[in-house]
Every structure is written in structure tokens, then in C-alpha cells.
Design a protein around this motif. Structure first.
Motif, short mmCIF file in Angstrom:
data_model
loop_
_atom_site.label_atom_id
_atom_site.label_comp_id
_atom_site.label_asym_id
_atom_site.label_seq_id
_atom_site.Cartn_x
_atom_site.Cartn_y
_atom_site.Cartn_z
N TRP A 25 37.72 42.12 45.37
CA TRP A 25 38.55 42.65 46.45
C TRP A 25 37.94 42.37 47.81
O TRP A 25 38.64 42.08 48.76
CB TRP A 25 38.79 44.15 46.27
CG TRP A 25 37.53 44.97 46.39
CD1 TRP A 25 36.69 45.32 45.39
CD2 TRP A 25 36.97 45.51 47.59
NE1 TRP A 25 35.64 46.04 45.88
CE2 TRP A 25 35.78 46.18 47.23
CE3 TRP A 25 37.35 45.48 48.93
CZ2 TRP A 25 34.99 46.82 48.17
CZ3 TRP A 25 36.54 46.13 49.87
CH2 TRP A 25 35.38 46.79 49.48
N TRP A 26 36.62 42.42 47.90
CA TRP A 26 35.98 42.24 49.20
C TRP A 26 36.05 40.79 49.68
O TRP A 26 35.91 40.53 50.87
CB TRP A 26 34.53 42.73 49.17
CG TRP A 26 33.73 42.17 48.03
CD1 TRP A 26 33.50 42.74 46.83
CD2 TRP A 26 33.05 40.91 47.99
NE1 TRP A 26 32.73 41.92 46.04
CE2 TRP A 26 32.44 40.80 46.74
CE3 TRP A 26 32.90 39.87 48.90
CZ2 TRP A 26 31.70 39.68 46.37
CZ3 TRP A 26 32.16 38.76 48.54
CH2 TRP A 26 31.57 38.68 47.28
N LEU A 30 37.27 41.52 53.52
CA LEU A 30 36.29 41.34 54.60
C LEU A 30 36.66 40.21 55.56
O LEU A 30 36.60 40.41 56.79
CB LEU A 30 34.89 41.12 54.02
CG LEU A 30 34.27 42.36 53.38
CD1 LEU A 30 32.88 42.04 52.84
CD2 LEU A 30 34.20 43.51 54.35
#
Length: 70
Positions: A25-26, A30
């Protein structure tokens, strides 16, 4: 005499009809957050307190904004 190791194969894409891609997910969130933060700094550099003391940086960001909005 040779030793063989078991191999793990993925299902054929043609047979399943889909590709299995797993992204953390990051890895999506991000870069998106960084892009939005930098875009906000470019669009309104007066709101950035860190650059308030540097008139040359504010001028550069203002000129970059003018170039983008043309």
C-alpha cells in the motif's frame, strides 16, 4: 549424480486470464502524498512557512507557477 530442487511455477496467464501483481500500500500512497505536497507548494508558495524567509526561493516557485499556468 545431480540433485534437483523443486520449482514453484505460477499459473499460466493465458489459463487464468489475469496477472497477479502485489504492490504494498505504501508504494502507491507515499509517492501520491509527496506529489500532492509538492504541487501545493508550487501552486501557493506563500503558505509554506519554511520558504517564507527565502525571497529567492519564493520567486523561483512563483515563476514556476506562472510557467505551469501558461
Amino acid at each position: 549424480m545431480s540433485m534437483s530442487a523443486p520449482t514453484h511455477t505460477r499459473p499460466d496467464v493465458a489459463a487464468t486470464g489475469r496477472v497477479d501483481v502485489r504492490v504494498p500500500w505504501w508504494a502507491i500512497v507515499l509517492p501520491a502524498v509527496a506529489f500532492v505536497a509538492l504541487l501545493l507548494l508550487i501552486l501557493n508558495p506563500a503558505d509554506a512557512q519554511a520558504v517564507a524567509g527565502e525571497p529567492s526561493l519564493v520567486d523561483i516557485l512563483g515563476r514556476a507557477k506562472d510557467l505551469v499556468l501558461r
